[in-house]
Design a protein around this motif. Structure first.
Motif, PDB file in Angstrom:
ATOM      1  N   PRO A  10     -12.715  70.166  68.917  1.00  0.00           N
ATOM      2  CA  PRO A  10     -12.278  70.945  67.756  1.00  0.00           C
ATOM      3  C   PRO A  10     -10.776  70.844  67.522  1.00  0.00           C
ATOM      4  CG  PRO A  10     -12.565  72.397  69.623  1.00  0.00           C
ATOM      5  CD  PRO A  10     -13.018  71.024  70.067  1.00  0.00           C
ATOM      6  N   GLY A  11     -10.398  71.002  66.250  1.00  0.00           N
ATOM      7  CA  GLY A  11      -8.990  71.029  65.884  1.00  0.00           C
ATOM      8  C   GLY A  11      -8.595  72.336  65.231  1.00  0.00           C
ATOM      9  N   GLY A  12      -9.521  73.295  65.154  1.00  0.00           N
ATOM     10  CA  GLY A  12      -9.241  74.588  64.529  1.00  0.00           C
ATOM     11  C   GLY A  12      -9.447  74.562  63.033  1.00  0.00           C
ATOM     12  N   ASP A  13      -9.741  75.704  62.445  1.00  0.00           N
ATOM     13  CA  ASP A  13      -9.916  75.867  61.001  1.00  0.00           C
ATOM     14  C   ASP A  13     -10.932  74.887  60.419  1.00  0.00           C
ATOM     15  OD1 ASP A  13      -8.127  78.000  60.807  1.00  0.00           O
ATOM     16  OD2 ASP A  13      -6.424  76.644  60.605  1.00  0.00           O
ATOM     17  N   GLY A  14     -12.028  74.645  61.132  1.00  0.00           N
ATOM     18  CA  GLY A  14     -13.088  73.784  60.641  1.00  0.00           C
ATOM     19  C   GLY A  14     -12.867  72.301  60.869  1.00  0.00           C
ATOM     20  N   TYR A  28     -13.039  65.075  60.737  1.00  0.00           N
ATOM     21  CA  TYR A  28     -14.016  65.668  59.830  1.00  0.00           C
ATOM     22  C   TYR A  28     -13.561  67.104  59.579  1.00  0.00           C
ATOM     23  CZ  TYR A  28     -17.285  61.888  61.007  1.00  0.00           C
ATOM     24  OH  TYR A  28     -17.888  60.670  61.171  1.00  0.00           O
ATOM     25  N   THR A  29     -13.774  67.601  58.379  1.00  0.00           N
ATOM     26  CA  THR A  29     -13.426  68.980  58.080  1.00  0.00           C
ATOM     27  C   THR A  29     -14.645  69.703  57.544  1.00  0.00           C
ATOM     28  OG1 THR A  29     -11.162  68.331  57.558  1.00  0.00           O
ATOM     29  CG2 THR A  29     -11.867  70.500  56.809  1.00  0.00           C
ATOM     30  N   HIS A  30     -15.052  70.745  58.243  1.00  0.00           N
ATOM     31  CA  HIS A  30     -16.149  71.591  57.781  1.00  0.00           C
ATOM     32  C   HIS A  30     -15.533  72.664  56.887  1.00  0.00           C
ATOM     33  CE1 HIS A  30     -19.595  74.583  58.752  1.00  0.00           C
ATOM     34  NE2 HIS A  30     -19.771  73.984  57.594  1.00  0.00           N
ATOM     35  N   VAL A  31     -15.509  72.378  55.589  1.00  0.00           N
ATOM     36  CA  VAL A  31     -14.908  73.295  54.621  1.00  0.00           C
ATOM     37  C   VAL A  31     -15.645  74.635  54.632  1.00  0.00           C
ATOM     38  CG1 VAL A  31     -14.363  73.618  52.173  1.00  0.00           C
ATOM     39  CG2 VAL A  31     -14.130  71.359  53.216  1.00  0.00           C
ATOM     40  N   GLY A  32     -16.934  74.618  54.927  1.00  0.00           N
ATOM     41  CA  GLY A  32     -17.742  75.831  54.940  1.00  0.00           C
ATOM     42  C   GLY A  32     -17.797  76.534  56.281  1.00  0.00           C
ATOM     43  N   TYR A  33     -16.789  76.339  57.132  1.00  0.00           N
ATOM     44  CA  TYR A  33     -16.864  76.912  58.486  1.00  0.00           C
ATOM     45  C   TYR A  33     -16.817  78.436  58.505  1.00  0.00           C
ATOM     46  CZ  TYR A  33     -11.820  77.896  58.856  1.00  0.00           C
ATOM     47  OH  TYR A  33     -10.557  78.396  58.695  1.00  0.00           O
ATOM     48  N   LEU A  34     -16.201  79.067  57.516  1.00  0.00           N
ATOM     49  CA  LEU A  34     -16.106  80.532  57.531  1.00  0.00           C
ATOM     50  C   LEU A  34     -17.393  81.215  57.076  1.00  0.00           C
ATOM     51  CD1 LEU A  34     -12.478  81.181  56.228  1.00  0.00           C
ATOM     52  CD2 LEU A  34     -13.360  81.513  58.531  1.00  0.00           C
ATOM     53  N   SER A  63      -7.333  70.134  71.641  1.00  0.00           N
ATOM     54  CA  SER A  63      -6.394  70.469  70.580  1.00  0.00           C
ATOM     55  C   SER A  63      -6.135  71.959  70.599  1.00  0.00           C
ATOM     56  CB  SER A  63      -6.973  70.056  69.229  1.00  0.00           C
ATOM     57  OG  SER A  63      -6.142  70.507  68.177  1.00  0.00           O
ATOM     58  N   ARG A  64      -4.927  72.350  70.228  1.00  0.00           N
ATOM     59  CA  ARG A  64      -4.598  73.767  70.090  1.00  0.00           C
ATOM     60  C   ARG A  64      -4.524  74.157  68.627  1.00  0.00           C
ATOM     61  NH1 ARG A  64      -0.865  75.237  67.157  1.00  0.00           N
ATOM     62  NH2 ARG A  64      -0.607  77.176  68.203  1.00  0.00           N
ATOM     63  N   GLY A  65      -4.959  73.260  67.735  1.00  0.00           N
ATOM     64  CA  GLY A  65      -4.921  73.510  66.304  1.00  0.00           C
ATOM     65  C   GLY A  65      -3.650  72.978  65.673  1.00  0.00           C
ATOM     66  N   ASP A  66      -3.515  73.159  64.382  1.00  0.00           N
ATOM     67  CA  ASP A  66      -2.336  72.725  63.621  1.00  0.00           C
ATOM     68  C   ASP A  66      -2.056  71.232  63.759  1.00  0.00           C
ATOM     69  OD1 ASP A  66      -1.879  75.314  62.672  1.00  0.00           O
ATOM     70  OD2 ASP A  66      -0.656  75.814  64.414  1.00  0.00           O
ATOM     71  N   LEU A 112     -11.694  68.539  85.721  1.00  0.00           N
ATOM     72  CA  LEU A 112     -13.000  68.126  85.205  1.00  0.00           C
ATOM     73  C   LEU A 112     -13.114  68.359  83.704  1.00  0.00           C
ATOM     74  CD1 LEU A 112     -15.325  69.478  88.033  1.00  0.00           C
ATOM     75  CD2 LEU A 112     -14.462  67.151  87.711  1.00  0.00           C
ATOM     76  N   LYS A 113     -12.595  69.462  83.232  1.00  0.00           N
ATOM     77  CA  LYS A 113     -12.629  69.818  81.808  1.00  0.00           C
ATOM     78  C   LYS A 113     -11.251  70.313  81.397  1.00  0.00           C
ATOM     79  CE  LYS A 113     -17.121  69.335  81.299  1.00  0.00           C
ATOM     80  NZ  LYS A 113     -17.722  68.338  80.484  1.00  0.00           N
ATOM     81  N   THR A 114     -10.901  70.073  80.156  1.00  0.00           N
ATOM     82  CA  THR A 114      -9.649  70.590  79.615  1.00  0.00           C
ATOM     83  C   THR A 114      -9.937  71.216  78.258  1.00  0.00           C
ATOM     84  OG1 THR A 114      -9.171  68.438  78.641  1.00  0.00           O
ATOM     85  CG2 THR A 114      -8.163  68.908  80.772  1.00  0.00           C
ATOM     86  N   PHE A 115      -9.205  72.286  77.923  1.00  0.00           N
ATOM     87  CA  PHE A 115      -9.364  72.929  76.627  1.00  0.00           C
ATOM     88  C   PHE A 115      -8.128  73.754  76.341  1.00  0.00           C
ATOM     89  CE2 PHE A 115     -10.899  75.975  79.662  1.00  0.00           C
ATOM     90  CZ  PHE A 115     -10.455  77.202  79.181  1.00  0.00           C
ATOM     91  N   ALA A 116      -7.972  74.111  75.084  1.00  0.00           N
ATOM     92  CA  ALA A 116      -6.865  74.978  74.678  1.00  0.00           C
ATOM     93  C   ALA A 116      -7.441  76.094  73.836  1.00  0.00           C
ATOM     94  CB  ALA A 116      -5.837  74.193  73.870  1.00  0.00           C
ATOM     95  N   LEU A 117      -6.859  77.253  73.930  1.00  0.00           N
ATOM     96  CA  LEU A 117      -7.266  78.351  73.066  1.00  0.00           C
ATOM     97  C   LEU A 117      -6.679  78.112  71.689  1.00  0.00           C
ATOM     98  CD1 LEU A 117      -6.739  81.387  75.444  1.00  0.00           C
ATOM     99  CD2 LEU A 117      -8.876  80.261  74.848  1.00  0.00           C
ATOM    100  N   LEU A 118      -7.528  78.186  70.680  1.00  0.00           N
ATOM    101  CA  LEU A 118      -7.072  77.974  69.315  1.00  0.00           C
ATOM    102  C   LEU A 118      -6.475  79.262  68.775  1.00  0.00           C
ATOM    103  CD1 LEU A 118     -10.084  75.916  68.006  1.00  0.00           C
ATOM    104  CD2 LEU A 118      -7.816  75.060  68.539  1.00  0.00           C
TER     105      LEU A 118
END
Length: 127
Positions: A10-14, A28-34, A63-66, A112-118
């Motif tokens: 994920p990259g945040g905001d859809g 890809y952008t999910h415009v309808g994510y909200l 990704s942390r978004g933005d 083993l896994k990496t992630f960021a809080l969006l």
């Protein structure tokens, strides 16, 4: 068709980034994510937009978004990237669609896994 990608994150905001088997980064952008609009709603998705190539040397992504993406190389080095193309696929800031890679750390290969809080973009925080 999402099973055809080596990495999906994920990259945040859809926004959803994918890395193809050939090492291309796409957005890809999910415009309808909200509101949950899906394939039955025209315009619910935008893309794919080809962002960059040469991503085969990385094993993990988050990704942390933005537009900020972190990638972990096979040797454990952590790299920072910035997708500078606006969400709507318009012109990039200063005419440069991509910034990076910038090496920011070492020693990430053993995770083993990496992630960021969006960041939360909703006006009210749900508790």
């Amino acid at each position: 068709g999402w099973a055809d990608f080596d990495h999906v994150f994920p990259g945040g905001d859809g926004i959803i980034y994918v890395v193809t088997r050939a090492g291309a980064l796409r957005r890809y952008t999910h415009v309808g994510y909200l509101d949950g609009r899906g394939l039955e709603s025209p315009g619910a998705w935008e893309g794919p937009i080809n962002i960059n190539t040469g991503w085969t040397g990385y094993q993990k992504f988050f990704s942390r978004g933005d537009g900020i993406i972190y990638a972990v190389a096979a040797n454990g080095e952590l790299f920072w990237f910035k997708d500078r193309v606006p969400r709507n696929g318009g012109r990039a800031a200063l005419g440069k669609p991509w910034h990076g890679p910038t090496k920011v750390d070492d020693g990430w290969g053993s995770f083993l896994k990496t992630f960021a809080l969006l960041p939360i973009s909703a006006p009210d925080v749900i508790r």
